[in-house]
Design a protein around this motif. Structure first.
Motif, short mmCIF file in Angstrom:
data_model
loop_
_atom_site.label_atom_id
_atom_site.label_comp_id
_atom_site.label_asym_id
_atom_site.label_seq_id
_atom_site.Cartn_x
_atom_site.Cartn_y
_atom_site.Cartn_z
N LEU A 273 0.74 -1.32 -0.06
CA LEU A 273 -0.04 -0.13 0.12
C LEU A 273 1.06 0.90 0.04
N ARG A 274 0.44 2.37 -0.13
CA ARG A 274 0.81 3.73 -0.33
C ARG A 274 1.61 3.77 1.05
N ARG A 275 2.52 4.37 1.12
CA ARG A 275 3.37 4.89 2.44
C ARG A 275 3.53 3.70 3.44
N SER A 276 3.79 2.62 2.69
CA SER A 276 4.08 1.42 3.56
C SER A 276 5.68 1.29 3.63
N GLY A 277 6.47 2.20 2.84
CA GLY A 277 7.89 2.19 2.96
C GLY A 277 8.77 1.50 2.11
N LYS A 278 8.23 1.31 0.92
CA LYS A 278 8.76 0.60 -0.38
C LYS A 278 9.93 1.60 -0.83
N SER A 279 9.78 2.73 -0.96
CA SER A 279 10.76 3.23 -1.58
C SER A 279 11.84 3.63 -0.84
N SER A 280 11.33 3.62 0.63
CA SER A 280 12.65 3.89 1.64
C SER A 280 13.47 2.66 1.53
N ILE A 281 12.96 1.43 1.71
CA ILE A 281 13.80 0.19 1.59
C ILE A 281 14.75 0.16 0.46
#
Ligand SMILES: Nc1nc2c(ncn2[C@@H]2O[C@H](COP(=O)(O)OP(=O)(O)OP(=O)(O)O)[C@@H](O)[C@H]2O)c(=O)[nH]1
Length: 375
Positions: free
Chosen positions: A49-57
């Motif tokens: 989902l949005r803001r779950s942290g994908k790009s951060s990972i």
């Protein structure tokens, strides 16, 4: 929704290579006919989902972004393709999906996306109510499984830094139970999900990514065996074979991994690369922070020694041993020489794989030689 790709090549953005940040990005329409080498590399998909942290990972693991900086990341609104093959041992692409991707949209070509996928990582925000995420997880994995049953399905129960130890275990148990119940209700018992508790604020995200990547390396048992032989003949307690850029460990010996040892070894890589970036480059900034001369010995105050040596241009061996075993450094170095030679033989050295184009095979979905970069 018209799905587009953003592509970045890590070689131009990773500071280890001496060129500093500022990733090169290029937009490109999702083209199933695109047969450029980069588009045909095996993929690891990051979904959730949005803001779950994908790009951060993705930024923390592969671009050395500090966790605090991820607070300022903007929402991803198109598929972001990150080709890490030019600086990493493992020759794959990470595709970061926008949170709102709609599988029923006619422009979403699931055949094309899931066919060449090695692993699908679904990220669930453990600090949020995860019921909606579980529904989305079920929809995503069942859809992907229909197209390609060979995909490894990995679930990151993420942002657990905000949870107490008890709460972590309870959340993992609950997510595991509900996700598997949903699969059983849909008659998908054969679809296997693996679960990891992760956070970008500690080493858990690197550990989880290591395990995801290891499953995609067919030579893993051989590597483990070589490491076992090497440590048992050299008086070493633990050894990790690291991908230097990402700090993912490609393999370790078969003794259990304890988080502290792994963290120590990760920190050692950071020290070596940082010191080398400051004092190891040429005056004009040329040269490479990690090369065949890279070597480091750190003696700790508890009679433990950390020993790092270059294995290939992407890989380093980091060992933990007792001070008294290090007295036989000559023997260790000789054994290391044999180990290094064996590793090169396992991957049939360099040029064979350089520029190779990956095609899925019918059995495992991944062709082993082409998953791995040349040395
Ligand atoms: N506490 C905590 N926060 C995290 C962690 N990982 C990511 N975040 C935060 O979560 C927020 C969203 O992160 P993103 O990486 O932008 O999330 P995303 O899934 O890529 O979002 P979309 O692009 O909208 O799909 C940011 O403020 C991050 O700092 C974590 O492990 N712990």
């Amino acid at each position: 929704m018209n799905i587009q790709f953003e592509e970045a090549t890590l070689s131009s953005s990773y500071s280890l290579l001496g060129s500093g940040f500022g990733s090169e990005e290029l937009d490109q329409d999702l083209d199933p006919e695109d047969s450029s080498p980069s588009s045909s590399r095996p993929r690891i998909l990051l979904m959730g989902l949005r803001r779950s942290g994908k790009s951060s990972i993705q930024k923390v693991v592969f671009h050395k972004m500090s966790p605090n900086e991820t607070l300022f990341l903007e929402s991803t609104n198109k598929i972001y393709k990150d080709d890490i093959s030019s600086s990493s041992f493992v020759n794959f692409q990470i595709w970061d999906f926008p949170g709102q991707v709609d599988f029923f949209d006619p422009t979403f070509d699931s055949e094309m996306i899931f066919k060449g996928t090695g692993a699908l990582i679904f990220v669930i925000d453990a600090q949020d109510d995860y019921m909606e995420a579980l529904g989305r997880l079920h929809l995503t994995v069942s859809r992907a499984y229909k197209v390609n049953p060979h995909i490894n399905f990995e679930v990151f129960i993420h942002k657990v830094d905000g949870l107490s130890d008890e709460h972590k275990i309870e959340t993992q148990r609950d997510v595991h139970q509900r996700a598997n119940d949903d699969l059983a209700d849909a008659g998908l018992e054969k679809l296997h999900l693996s679960f990891y508790l992760t956070s970008i604020y500690d080493h858990s995200i690197f550990e989880a990514f290591s395990k995801v990547v290891q499953k995609l390396i067919p030579q893993l048992p051989v590597l483990e065996n070589l490491l076992n032989i090497f440590i048992s003949h050299s008086g070493i307690e633990k050894a990790f074979l690291f991908d230097v850029v990402s700090k993912i460990y490609i393999a370790t010996d078969s003794s259990p991994v304890d988080m502290q040892s792994y963290e120590l070894c990760c920190d050692m890589i950071d020290v070596v690369v940082d010191v080398s970036c400051i004092y190891g480059l040429m005056e004009d900034g040329g040269g490479c922070a990690y090369d065949s001369e890279s070597l480091a010995i750190i003696k700790l105050n508890n009679t433990t020694v950390l020993y790092l040596k270059e294995v290939t241009r992407f890989l380093a061996l980091v060992c933990i041993l007792r001070e008294e075993s290090f007295e036989r450094k000559g023997l260790i170095d000789y054994n290391f020489h044999c180990f290094r030679k064996a590793i090169h033989e396992v991957f049939e050295v360099g040029s064979l794989f350089e520029g190779s184009v990956w095609r899925p095979t019918s059995s495992s979905g991944i062709k082993q030689k082409e998953l791995l970069n040349g040395f």
